[in-house]
Design a protein around this motif. Structure first.
Motif, PDB file in Angstrom:
ATOM      1  N   PHE A 113      13.422 -18.100  65.231  1.00 12.03           N
ATOM      2  CA  PHE A 113      14.240 -17.854  64.043  1.00 12.03           C
ATOM      3  C   PHE A 113      15.398 -16.892  64.311  1.00 12.03           C
ATOM      4  CE2 PHE A 113      15.134 -15.169  60.301  1.00 12.03           C
ATOM      5  CZ  PHE A 113      15.650 -16.143  59.450  1.00 12.03           C
ATOM      6  N   THR A 114      15.109 -15.766  64.944  1.00 14.27           N
ATOM      7  CA  THR A 114      16.154 -14.763  65.184  1.00 14.27           C
ATOM      8  C   THR A 114      17.267 -15.323  66.063  1.00 14.27           C
ATOM      9  OG1 THR A 114      14.561 -12.958  64.952  1.00 14.27           O
ATOM     10  CG2 THR A 114      16.612 -12.459  66.094  1.00 14.27           C
ATOM     11  N   SER A 115      16.879 -16.009  67.132  1.00 12.85           N
ATOM     12  CA  SER A 115      17.881 -16.601  68.026  1.00 12.85           C
ATOM     13  C   SER A 115      18.718 -17.634  67.284  1.00 12.85           C
ATOM     14  CB  SER A 115      17.204 -17.249  69.237  1.00 12.85           C
ATOM     15  OG  SER A 115      16.488 -16.295  69.986  1.00 12.85           O
ATOM     16  N   PHE A 116      18.064 -18.454  66.463  1.00 14.01           N
ATOM     17  CA  PHE A 116      18.777 -19.485  65.703  1.00 14.01           C
ATOM     18  C   PHE A 116      19.808 -18.847  64.773  1.00 14.01           C
ATOM     19  CE2 PHE A 116      19.627 -22.537  62.399  1.00 14.01           C
ATOM     20  CZ  PHE A 116      19.552 -23.784  63.032  1.00 14.01           C
ATOM     21  N   GLN A 117      19.429 -17.760  64.095  1.00 14.40           N
ATOM     22  CA  GLN A 117      20.346 -17.112  63.153  1.00 14.40           C
ATOM     23  C   GLN A 117      21.522 -16.455  63.882  1.00 14.40           C
ATOM     24  OE1 GLN A 117      18.986 -18.909  60.644  1.00 14.40           O
ATOM     25  NE2 GLN A 117      19.688 -17.234  59.347  1.00 14.40           N
ATOM     26  N   GLU A 118      21.263 -15.873  65.047  1.00 17.34           N
ATOM     27  CA  GLU A 118      22.364 -15.305  65.837  1.00 17.34           C
ATOM     28  C   GLU A 118      23.375 -16.386  66.198  1.00 17.34           C
ATOM     29  OE1 GLU A 118      19.911 -11.710  68.131  1.00 17.34           O
ATOM     30  OE2 GLU A 118      20.664 -13.432  69.271  1.00 17.34           O
ATOM     31  N   SER A 163      22.398  -9.310  56.029  1.00 17.26           N
ATOM     32  CA  SER A 163      21.022  -9.767  56.217  1.00 17.26           C
ATOM     33  C   SER A 163      20.983 -10.917  57.225  1.00 17.26           C
ATOM     34  CB  SER A 163      20.441 -10.238  54.886  1.00 17.26           C
ATOM     35  OG  SER A 163      19.253 -10.986  55.098  1.00 17.26           O
ATOM     36  N   ILE A 164      19.942 -10.968  58.019  1.00 13.08           N
ATOM     37  CA  ILE A 164      19.786 -12.042  58.999  1.00 13.08           C
ATOM     38  C   ILE A 164      19.718 -13.412  58.316  1.00 13.08           C
ATOM     39  CG2 ILE A 164      17.254 -11.965  59.064  1.00 13.08           C
ATOM     40  CD1 ILE A 164      17.510 -12.386  62.138  1.00 13.08           C
ATOM     41  N   ASN A 165      19.340 -13.430  57.054  1.00 16.35           N
ATOM     42  CA  ASN A 165      19.269 -14.690  56.312  1.00 16.35           C
ATOM     43  C   ASN A 165      20.648 -15.197  55.876  1.00 16.35           C
ATOM     44  OD1 ASN A 165      16.351 -14.894  56.283  1.00 16.35           O
ATOM     45  ND2 ASN A 165      16.379 -13.169  54.863  1.00 16.35           N
ATOM     46  N   ASN A 166      21.677 -14.368  56.037  1.00  9.68           N
ATOM     47  CA  ASN A 166      23.029 -14.743  55.626  1.00  9.68           C
ATOM     48  C   ASN A 166      23.928 -15.009  56.832  1.00  9.68           C
ATOM     49  OD1 ASN A 166      22.260 -14.370  52.963  1.00  9.68           O
ATOM     50  ND2 ASN A 166      22.998 -12.258  52.878  1.00  9.68           N
ATOM     51  N   ARG A 206      23.842  -9.892  67.060  1.00  8.68           N
ATOM     52  CA  ARG A 206      22.567  -9.299  67.500  1.00  8.68           C
ATOM     53  C   ARG A 206      21.797  -8.836  66.264  1.00  8.68           C
ATOM     54  NH1 ARG A 206      21.183 -11.202  71.811  1.00  8.68           N
ATOM     55  NH2 ARG A 206      20.344  -9.424  72.965  1.00  8.68           N
ATOM     56  N   SER A 207      20.502  -9.022  66.308  1.00  8.47           N
ATOM     57  CA  SER A 207      19.666  -8.711  65.154  1.00  8.47           C
ATOM     58  C   SER A 207      18.893  -7.412  65.364  1.00  8.47           C
ATOM     59  CB  SER A 207      18.682  -9.849  64.903  1.00  8.47           C
ATOM     60  OG  SER A 207      17.826  -9.999  66.030  1.00  8.47           O
ATOM     61  N   LYS A 208      18.689  -6.678  64.245  1.00  7.94           N
ATOM     62  CA  LYS A 208      17.889  -5.455  64.287  1.00  7.94           C
ATOM     63  C   LYS A 208      17.431  -5.116  62.873  1.00  7.94           C
ATOM     64  CE  LYS A 208      17.914  -0.671  65.970  1.00  7.94           C
ATOM     65  NZ  LYS A 208      18.736   0.398  66.601  1.00  7.94           N
ATOM     66  N   ASN A 209      16.133  -4.948  62.730  1.00  6.47           N
ATOM     67  CA  ASN A 209      15.559  -4.532  61.447  1.00  6.47           C
ATOM     68  C   ASN A 209      15.979  -5.428  60.280  1.00  6.47           C
ATOM     69  OD1 ASN A 209      14.364  -2.309  62.767  1.00  6.47           O
ATOM     70  ND2 ASN A 209      16.191  -1.059  62.452  1.00  6.47           N
ATOM     71  N   GLY A 210      15.964  -6.736  60.523  1.00  7.52           N
ATOM     72  CA  GLY A 210      16.284  -7.681  59.463  1.00  7.52           C
ATOM     73  C   GLY A 210      17.768  -7.838  59.175  1.00  7.52           C
ATOM     74  N   LYS A 211      18.609  -7.150  59.959  1.00 12.63           N
ATOM     75  CA  LYS A 211      20.055  -7.242  59.801  1.00 12.63           C
ATOM     76  C   LYS A 211      20.660  -7.965  60.990  1.00 12.63           C
ATOM     77  CE  LYS A 211      20.560  -4.650  56.038  1.00 12.63           C
ATOM     78  NZ  LYS A 211      21.177  -5.127  54.788  1.00 12.63           N
ATOM     79  N   LEU A 212      21.812  -8.579  60.754  1.00  8.87           N
ATOM     80  CA  LEU A 212      22.549  -9.268  61.815  1.00  8.87           C
ATOM     81  C   LEU A 212      23.918  -8.618  61.926  1.00  8.87           C
ATOM     82  CD1 LEU A 212      21.684 -11.647  63.593  1.00  8.87           C
ATOM     83  CD2 LEU A 212      22.959 -13.160  62.077  1.00  8.87           C
TER      84      LEU A 212
END
Length: 289
Positions: A213-218, A270-273, A242-248
């Motif tokens: 998930f994290t890689s996909f969102q990046e 947010s990593i979801n955005n 780069r992601s950290k603590n739910g933030k991108l």
């Protein structure tokens, strides 16, 4: 099950890694089909002088569309922003290092002005100029092993490469220096793999289990910048999320060929955005394209 891939050592290693991960979730045997890309066939010109869209992926994607293979494994940075409407990126496995590295017998600050820097990347040329290295920039094509050999044999003094490929091939001993992401900013998607199949494929659910998930969102944030700007490797653009603590955190920098920064932007959300983050960055830079 048949997977399509390019024929280089790196492409084969990457594909075997995906097969190994698949074996953890299915007992089905996976066969490899080698497909030669346009970029592999043309070795006598700079990549940015050719039609960049899908130069390393087009033939593989056609094989997927024509049911010659069930899915394809690409290096994400080669995947064009606009996919065929019948295709889908169903998984981005965990990302390897996105950094650029120096291959040379001398360190970055030890290379004197006039050193031969071999590269076929407009982005890397621009960053060399940006840092006022005064290198003699020369074309350097070929697979990773070929480019390393040319440096070690003295055909050129140095080259820049993606660290991910060297890690995957076990060739990190040749890395002289690793650059911070804001010093030489990588292209969108560097270090990541893309698993692509047809939207109507029965394998989508299985393949999606390989998604990180994290890689996909990046990657989504970075690639959205390219899609919104409508550009590819013909522009010296670096984009890294780069992601950290739910933030991108997304950083993008656009240069001209001479190395002048035309625009740069850093945005956090947010990593979801991720997609919205990419759109905001592109909106900030669009006046310079």
């Amino acid at each position: 099950m048949i997977v399509g891939t390019r024929g280089s050592n790196l492409a084969t290693v990457q594909t075997k890694y995906i097969i190994s991960e698949l074996s953890k979730i299915t007992d089905e045997e996976v066969e490899i089909s080698i497909v030669k890309s346009t970029g592999d066939k043309i070795t006598d010109t700079q990549l940015y002088n050719m039609d960049p869209k899908g130069i390393f992926t087009r033939e593989l994607d056609l094989a997927v569309l024509d049911n010659e293979v069930d899915f394809a494994v690409h290096s994400m940075k080669d995947v064009p922003s606009e996919l065929d409407p019948d295709l889908e990126i169903v998984a981005v496995p965990i990302r390897e290092s996105p950094h650029d590295v120096l291959i040379s017998k001398l360190g970055w600050n030890e290379l004197p002005p006039g050193s031969k820097m071999g590269t076929s990347s407009l982005r890397r040329e621009a960053f060399c100029n940006h840092h006022q290295k005064n290198f003699k920039l020369e074309p350097l094509r070929g697979n990773i092993e070929t480019r390393i050999k040319k440096v070690m044999m003295g055909e050129c003094d140095a080259t820049l490469m993606a660290e991910a490929g060297l890690i995957r091939l076990g060739l990190t001993e040749y890395i002289k220096e690793r650059f911070p992401l804001n010093y030489i900013t990588p292209p969108a998607g560097q270090g990541a793999l893309a698993i692509i199949t047809r939207k109507d494929s029965e394998l989508k659910t299985q393949l999606n289990e390989l998604n990180h998930f994290t890689s996909f969102q990046e990657i989504l944030a970075e690639k959205t910048v390219l899609k919104e700007l409508g550009i590819g490797c013909q522009w010296p653009l670096g984009a890294i999320a780069r992601s950290k603590n739910g933030k991108l955190n997304l950083y993008c920098v656009l240069l001209d060929k001479q190395g002048h920064v035309l625009s740069d932007v850093t945005i956090t959300d947010s990593i979801n955005n991720a997609e919205e983050l990419g759109k905001k960055a592109a909106n900030h830079m669009e006046d310079y394209i």
